[in-house]
Design a protein around this motif. Structure first.
Motif, PDB file in Angstrom:
ATOM      1  N   GLY A 171     100.203  -4.999  88.517  1.00 25.80           N
ATOM      2  CA  GLY A 171      98.947  -5.293  89.215  1.00 25.80           C
ATOM      3  C   GLY A 171      98.780  -6.776  89.467  1.00 25.80           C
ATOM      4  N   GLU A 172      99.116  -7.589  88.461  1.00 22.40           N
ATOM      5  CA  GLU A 172      98.987  -9.049  88.609  1.00 22.40           C
ATOM      6  C   GLU A 172      99.904  -9.557  89.718  1.00 22.40           C
ATOM      7  N   ALA A 173     101.131  -9.049  89.736  1.00 19.39           N
ATOM      8  CA  ALA A 173     102.113  -9.511  90.741  1.00 19.39           C
ATOM      9  C   ALA A 173     101.665  -9.112  92.146  1.00 19.39           C
ATOM     10  N   HIS A 206     101.719 -19.863  86.542  1.00 21.46           N
ATOM     11  CA  HIS A 206     100.797 -18.769  86.188  1.00 21.46           C
ATOM     12  C   HIS A 206     101.495 -17.797  85.242  1.00 21.46           C
ATOM     13  N   TRP A 207     100.746 -16.760  84.784  1.00 21.79           N
ATOM     14  CA  TRP A 207     101.370 -15.723  83.942  1.00 21.79           C
ATOM     15  C   TRP A 207     101.125 -14.324  84.518  1.00 21.79           C
ATOM     16  N   TRP A 208     100.906 -14.193  85.769  1.00 18.91           N
ATOM     17  CA  TRP A 208     100.670 -12.897  86.406  1.00 18.91           C
ATOM     18  C   TRP A 208     101.990 -12.197  86.738  1.00 18.91           C
ATOM     19  N   THR A 209     102.485 -11.443  85.726  1.00 20.23           N
ATOM     20  CA  THR A 209     103.807 -10.822  85.915  1.00 20.23           C
ATOM     21  C   THR A 209     103.768  -9.296  85.798  1.00 20.23           C
ATOM     22  N   LEU A 215      87.004 -16.743  83.698  1.00 24.15           N
ATOM     23  CA  LEU A 215      87.467 -17.176  85.018  1.00 24.15           C
ATOM     24  C   LEU A 215      88.977 -17.342  85.032  1.00 24.15           C
ATOM     25  N   ASP A 216      89.600 -16.988  86.130  1.00 20.16           N
ATOM     26  CA  ASP A 216      90.964 -17.484  86.353  1.00 20.16           C
ATOM     27  C   ASP A 216      90.821 -18.706  87.238  1.00 20.16           C
ATOM     28  N   ASN A 217      90.893 -19.863  86.585  1.00 21.21           N
ATOM     29  CA  ASN A 217      90.720 -21.163  87.223  1.00 21.21           C
ATOM     30  C   ASN A 217      92.095 -21.774  87.474  1.00 21.21           C
ATOM     31  N   GLY A 227     103.940 -13.243  79.661  1.00 18.22           N
ATOM     32  CA  GLY A 227     103.145 -13.266  78.417  1.00 18.22           C
ATOM     33  C   GLY A 227     101.671 -13.119  78.741  1.00 18.22           C
ATOM     34  N   GLY A 228     101.148 -11.884  78.607  1.00 21.96           N
ATOM     35  CA  GLY A 228      99.746 -11.633  78.926  1.00 21.96           C
ATOM     36  C   GLY A 228      98.835 -12.563  78.155  1.00 21.96           C
ATOM     37  N   GLY A 229      97.778 -13.020  78.847  1.00 25.84           N
ATOM     38  CA  GLY A 229      96.825 -13.894  78.163  1.00 25.84           C
ATOM     39  C   GLY A 229      97.186 -15.359  78.264  1.00 25.84           C
ATOM     40  N   GLY A 230      98.466 -15.661  78.586  1.00 28.01           N
ATOM     41  CA  GLY A 230      98.811 -17.027  78.949  1.00 28.01           C
ATOM     42  C   GLY A 230      99.213 -17.984  77.855  1.00 28.01           C
ATOM     43  N   VAL A 284      86.954 -13.745  88.809  1.00 30.27           N
ATOM     44  CA  VAL A 284      86.187 -13.590  87.568  1.00 30.27           C
ATOM     45  C   VAL A 284      86.492 -12.213  86.963  1.00 30.27           C
ATOM     46  N   HIS A 285      87.129 -12.213  85.823  1.00 32.03           N
ATOM     47  CA  HIS A 285      87.344 -10.945  85.119  1.00 32.03           C
ATOM     48  C   HIS A 285      86.213 -10.739  84.121  1.00 32.03           C
ATOM     49  N   SER A 286      85.938  -9.461  83.821  1.00 36.89           N
ATOM     50  CA  SER A 286      85.029  -9.211  82.694  1.00 36.89           C
ATOM     51  C   SER A 286      85.730  -8.251  81.735  1.00 36.89           C
ATOM     52  N   ILE A 335      92.593  -6.286  94.706  1.00 41.74           N
ATOM     53  CA  ILE A 335      93.847  -5.835  94.071  1.00 41.74           C
ATOM     54  C   ILE A 335      93.887  -6.201  92.587  1.00 41.74           C
ATOM     55  N   LYS A 336      93.336  -7.384  92.261  1.00 42.89           N
ATOM     56  CA  LYS A 336      93.466  -7.909  90.881  1.00 42.89           C
ATOM     57  C   LYS A 336      92.559  -7.150  89.906  1.00 42.89           C
ATOM     58  N   GLY A 337      91.470  -6.526  90.421  1.00 41.62           N
ATOM     59  CA  GLY A 337      90.551  -5.820  89.528  1.00 41.62           C
ATOM     60  C   GLY A 337      89.375  -6.682  89.119  1.00 41.62           C
TER      61      GLY A 337
HETATM   62  C1  GAL Z   1      93.883 -13.191  81.383  1.00 40.16           C
HETATM   63  C2  GAL Z   1      93.773 -13.488  82.865  1.00 40.16           C
HETATM   64  C3  GAL Z   1      93.938 -12.254  83.679  1.00 40.16           C
HETATM   65  C4  GAL Z   1      95.120 -11.440  83.212  1.00 40.16           C
HETATM   66  C5  GAL Z   1      95.180 -11.321  81.684  1.00 40.16           C
HETATM   67  C6  GAL Z   1      96.411 -10.614  81.172  1.00 40.16           C
HETATM   68  O1  GAL Z   1      93.807 -14.377  80.680  1.00 40.16           O
HETATM   69  O2  GAL Z   1      92.489 -14.017  83.130  1.00 40.16           O
HETATM   70  O3  GAL Z   1      94.078 -12.636  85.033  1.00 40.16           O
HETATM   71  O4  GAL Z   1      96.263 -12.018  83.685  1.00 40.16           O
HETATM   72  O5  GAL Z   1      95.136 -12.594  81.125  1.00 40.16           O
HETATM   73  O6  GAL Z   1      97.562 -11.354  81.381  1.00 40.16           O
END
Ligand code: GAL
Length: 421
Positions: free
Chosen positions: A39-41, A33-36, A302-304, A65-68, A141-143, A338-340
């Motif tokens: 808030g993500e952690a 994953h990239w949740w670092t 989606l975070d799948n 790296g945000g966005g992955g 599900v993020h928006s 927690i994730k928002g």
């Molecule tokens: C998005 C992901 C979110 C958040 C964001 C910033 O792609 O869906 O969970 O992590 O990146 O890293």
């Protein structure tokens, strides 16, 4: 002597057996994953805890790296080397690309047992299934068409509450600038600018325009005066960001609003995770509202977690148990609070969610009912990867002043005219 030798060998047999049993007793999963960010952690910790409570040994590959983007490069290298992780955070239509390579697990048996088809909305299922097979588990599900505002900065700038129109929003940001603050906190990385663009398209043309432009790719929509207005608004926003925004990570931009150095940030609701991790409360310390003009519409992603084919009964069993945890109702609430983000299942109570979370759940359902729910371009929920990348590049070039509004409109139309993504 003899007894101790016998006893000794019995002990060593028992120890060997226990090690074997222990090895079998805690089947292992590896999650990439990239949740670092903070808030993500914090949210990830609930997933780790839930997996461990299920008796799984947790291993993770957390790729900064945000966005992955970096995470996806790492994933490709791992799959090419034949060392796929158990479960991987993958965005949008990218899941189908992995499914086409035949490297994902068929989760249909588990999905049927758990009733996923009944509780996960069809609009989301399409990103977790391929050829009618569940191959990924939607965790949250993020928006993206959200604005995050600092109450303290708005007060000092003389701005009274939530701007309702685009012009009020720009005027409020300009007032903050005059009061010595940054009007719009922004991380000038291509994916973040593309996310802002995503919201501005929705705020300027609405959901139908968004679909006609990016899903149906109508040439006249793409070259329309509305698309020109979108880029004129992006140029307006460029005048509101600070000179150091280029390359800034998204959570550092969020920290500018949290730290009362900036009035606004246009960002997905994972930004709320940063406010919560900093001990801030919605309403009291910050406001969350839809990008003015986009009210009523929602752009989602989606975070799948794609489940990669693993070998051996233990590994397969562990993967199935992890998948089950990820869509468990209690976990869905604990994690998303927690994730928002909002739960990927429709039957999760909003009782534990704060005002922004409750609003997110309500507005996603309403937008879905009114056909005003669109998959975000920036994270691959609208068009295939190569076209998504072209749009992101064009928007980034334009935002950095390397392309005029007119040239950007022409470039977007050309990029979307490509039939073979
Ligand atoms: C998005 C992901 C979110 C958040 C964001 C910033 O792609 O869906 O969970 O992590 O990146 O890293």
């Amino acid at each position: 002597m003899k007894a101790s030798v016998v006893a000794g060998s019995a002990v060593s047999v028992a120890m060997t057996l226990s090690v074997c049993l222990d090895a079998r007793a805690a089947p292992r999963v590896e999650v990439l994953h990239w949740w670092t960010s903070q808030g993500e952690a914090a949210a990830l910790a609930t997933l780790r805890g839930a997996a461990q409570a299920e008796g799984l040994e947790w291993k993770e590959a957390s790729i900064v790296g945000g966005g992955g983007e970096q995470a996806m490069r790492t994933l490709k290298a791992r799959v090419d080397a034949g060392i796929s992780p158990t479960a991987v955070q993958v965005m949008g239509l990218e899941v189908h690309e992995w499914a086409k390579r035949g490297v994902l697990t068929d989760l249909n048996e588990l999905a049927a047992k758990e009733g996923w088809d009944k509780v996960v909305p069809p609009a989301l299922q399409k990103f977790s299934k391929f050829n009618n097979k569940w191959v990924a588990v939607p965790v949250n599900v993020h928006s993206y068409n959200w604005v995050w505002a600092s109450n303290a900065v708005l007060a000092k700038a003389g701005v009274a509450g939530e701007p309702k129109t685009w012009d009020q929003f720009v005027a409020a940001a300009e007032a903050a600038k005059r009061a010595g603050f940054v009007g719009l906190a922004h991380g000038g990385q291509p994916w973040q600018t593309a996310m802002v663009f995503d919201g501005v398209v929705l705020a300027t043309g609405g959901a139908d325009f968004y679909r006609k432009a990016f899903i149906e790719r109508h040439p006249h929509t793409l070259s329309s005066p509305t698309m020109k207005k979108v880029f004129a608004r992006m140029t307006q926003l460029r005048g509101l960001v600070d000179k150091d925004s280029e390359g800034r990570d998204w959570n550092f931009a969020t920290a500018m609003v949290i730290g009362e150095r900036a009035a606004f940030q246009i960002m997905g609701d994972f930004a709320k995770g940063e406010f919560l991790a900093a001990g801030k409360r919605p309403g009291k310390d910050f406001l969350c509202f839809r990008l003015p003009g986009s009210q009523g519409a929602v752009s989602f992603g989606l975070d799948n977690f794609a489940m990669f084919a693993v070998q051996g009964a233990d590994a397969i069993g562990a993967q199935q148990r992890l998948a089950k945890v990820m869509l468990d109702k209690k976990f869905q609430s604990d994690f998303n609070v927690i994730k928002g983000s909002v739960p990927a299942r429709m039957d999760v109570s909003d009782a534990a969610f704060d005002a922004c979370g409750k609003r997110g759940i309500k507005e996603l359902a309403e937008a879905s009912r009114k056909n005003a729910l669109v998959g975000t371009v920036v994270f691959g929920h609208a068009v295939a990867g190569p076209i998504k990348n072209s749009i992101t590049e064009i928007v980034d070039q334009h935002f950095n002043g390397r392309m005029s509004d007119d040239d950007a409109v022409k470039a977007i139309a050309a990029a979307l005219r490509r039939t073979n993504p």
